[in-house]
Design an enzyme around this catalytic site. Structure first.
Site, PDB file in Angstrom:
ATOM      1  N   CYS A   1       0.453   3.338   3.204  1.00 47.33           N
ATOM      2  CA  CYS A   1       1.172   2.763   4.341  1.00 47.33           C
ATOM      3  C   CYS A   1       2.663   3.082   4.226  1.00 47.33           C
ATOM      4  O   CYS A   1       3.324   3.424   5.223  1.00 47.33           O
ATOM      5  CB  CYS A   1       0.956   1.256   4.401  1.00 47.33           C
ATOM      6  SG  CYS A   1      -0.767   0.743   4.594  1.00 47.33           S
TER       7      CYS A   1
ATOM      8  N   CYS B   1       0.827  -1.208   0.000  1.00 46.86           N
ATOM      9  CA  CYS B   1       0.000   0.000   0.000  1.00 46.86           C
ATOM     10  C   CYS B   1       0.865   1.262   0.000  1.00 46.86           C
ATOM     11  O   CYS B   1       1.666   1.473   0.926  1.00 46.86           O
ATOM     12  CB  CYS B   1      -0.919  -0.018   1.217  1.00 46.86           C
ATOM     13  SG  CYS B   1      -1.792   1.543   1.493  1.00 46.86           S
TER      14      CYS B   1
END
Length: 471
Positions: free
Chosen positions: A394, A391
């Site tokens: 993230c 991600c």
């Protein structure tokens, strides 16, 4: 073989296929076929007319949403039998677009735009979304070549976007070719599922009706299209786009795989450089950009982003980061490879490194997070991030979360991480309030239910305030 079939000769064939040689009705003259040598197909690409193939096919501008023309002139089967033509074999040069993409790797957007317009003429058009991709139109104007622009009007755009369309048309003296969704399909979708079903079951169905299918119709009238995709727009899905490619999803006017070419002149340009160009050239921009919007789509699915957030975080914010494509560039998405609590990249490429790898952040397994959910096993408060290694959002918060963990070391607050992707996602949705990555939870030592961090400000100071307010 130099004459085309005229209206009168065609009617003579269809009305009376054969005539008699003798004069007068009822004579016993010899049956005679009409002169075959006067006929040839008007659009035949081989044989005597092969030299006209490329230049004459482009003399008329075809509407972007036009269906292929039906050829109603058919040579009688007798003509084929009596006077067959031997087709000449012609070596058709197939363009190597992978090679071309490498050759243009260091080219400027202006050079790439010029090459695209030169190669495809009236059979190419710019896809304009109403955002900073207005830069494409400016580059097209600077080439001095004629160009076409089309846009998808989903019926749910912001008022500012419609005003921007009008300003762009006036600035460049063009008429944008708008494509609209099928009214019957939209009506069925709304009647069956309501106006905001995408908040509950994802945006793909609505985008398919309002965007993907109208785009498919538009591209059927083209041989190539130009997009504003950039590699830095979405690290999870656009990081490998070339400046030119054979479109892996959509078909062009000739039909079939490989019949459409996709140009991405801005692929290697960073967003800041695009904006520097727009300011330098005094190009009109969407007024939503001054209100915090970066990536702009439909009104219900777009919102401003906060400082430090990635631009795609303002799109479909209730969904996972890897789903932030509407289907127009579906070819960017590769087959999903989910891998338990491992670190396989979600778009199917090579494994990516794990995140938050520091001694101050505890790696929690499934049993570990299940124990943490039980109040009696929790002796001190915990701050836990539910994440996926692939991600980009993230990845963007990794440094600040690691720094926060270092600050909290020895303070009585434990810091942990749980890879909630793959097989763990359903569990995380049911028990850890996961809606999108990353999800940050605080487990107090006096309450059984974890408290979800509500903001998208993921800097150290904001996260510290959250922890201190609850510890």
């Amino acid at each position: 073989m130099a004459l085309a079939v005229s209206t009168s000769s065609t009617s003579a064939i269809s009305g009376s296929s054969f005539s008699r040689a003798g004069a007068g009705g009822g004579g016993h003259g010899e049956l005679r076929a009409p002169q075959i040598g006067l006929f040839r197909l008007l659009d035949r690409p081989q044989g005597a007319s092969i030299a006209l193939n490329v230049s004459q096919r482009r003399t008329s501008v075809k509407p972007i949403n036009a269906e292929p023309k039906r050829n109603d002139s058919i040579v009688p089967s007798a003509a084929t039998i009596v006077a067959p033509e031997v087709e000449e074999k012609v070596d058709v040069k197939v363009e190597d677009y992978e090679r071309l993409a490498k050759d243009l790797l260091a080219a400027s957007p202006l050079q790439i735009m010029d090459k695209a317009l030169e190669k495809f003429g009236d059979d190419i058009a710019i896809a304009f979304s109403g955002a900073e991709d207005v830069a494409l139109i400016e580059y097209a104007k600077l080439t001095g070549r004629p160009f076409r622009v089309f846009s998808l009007d989903t019926g749910r755009l912001n008022p500012e976007t419609y005003q921007f369309f009008d300003a762009v048309e006036k600035q460049y003296g063009i008429h944008i070719e708008y494509m609209f969704p099928d009214a019957v399909e939209v009506q069925a979708l709304v009647r069956n599922k309501g106006l905001f079903s995408f908040y509950e079951d994802g945006h793909q169905e609505c985008c398919r009706v309002r965007k993907v299918r109208p785009l498919r119709r538009a591209l059927k009238g083209l041989r190539a299209w130009i997009t504003g995709q950039r590699k830095d727009q979405s690290p999870g899905t656009r990081s490998e786009i070339p400046v030119v490619q054979v479109d892996p999803v959509f078909e062009g006017m000739d039909g079939g795989v490989g019949s459409l070419v996709k140009w991405n002149p801005l692929a290697n340009v960073e967003g800041n450089d695009v904006w520097s160009f727009l300011r330098a050239m005094n190009v009109p921009v969407n007024s939503l950009h001054t209100k915090g919007y970066v990536s702009i789509g439909c009104e219900p699915c777009t919102r401003p982003v906060l400082p430090g957030q990635h631009e795609r975080e303002g799109r479909w914010w209730w969904e996972d980061a890897k789903a932030k494509e509407c289907g127009l560039h579906k070819g960017n998405l590769k087959q999903d490879e989910a891998g338990g609590n491992g670190s396989a990249h979600a778009n199917g490429s090579a494994a990516v490194a794990d995140l938050f790898d520091t001694q101050d952040v505890v790696t929690l397994s499934r049993p570990g997070i299940e124990n943490l959910l039980k109040l009696e096993n929790r002796k001190e408060p915990w701050l836990v991030v539910c994440y996926a290694p692939w991600c980009p959002f993230c990845q963007a918060m990794e440094a600040s979360f690691v720094e926060l963990a270092e600050k909290l070391a020895g303070s009585g607050v434990k810091v942990g991480k749980f890879n909630a992707d793959g097989d763990q996602k359903e569990f995380a949705k049911q028990h850890l309030q996961l809606q999108s990555f990353p999800t940050i939870l605080f487990f107090p030592n006096h309450s059984s239910k974890p408290i979800k961090y509500p903001s998208e400000k993921r800097d150290v100071d904001s996260l510290t305030v959250f922890v201190n307010a609850l510890r």
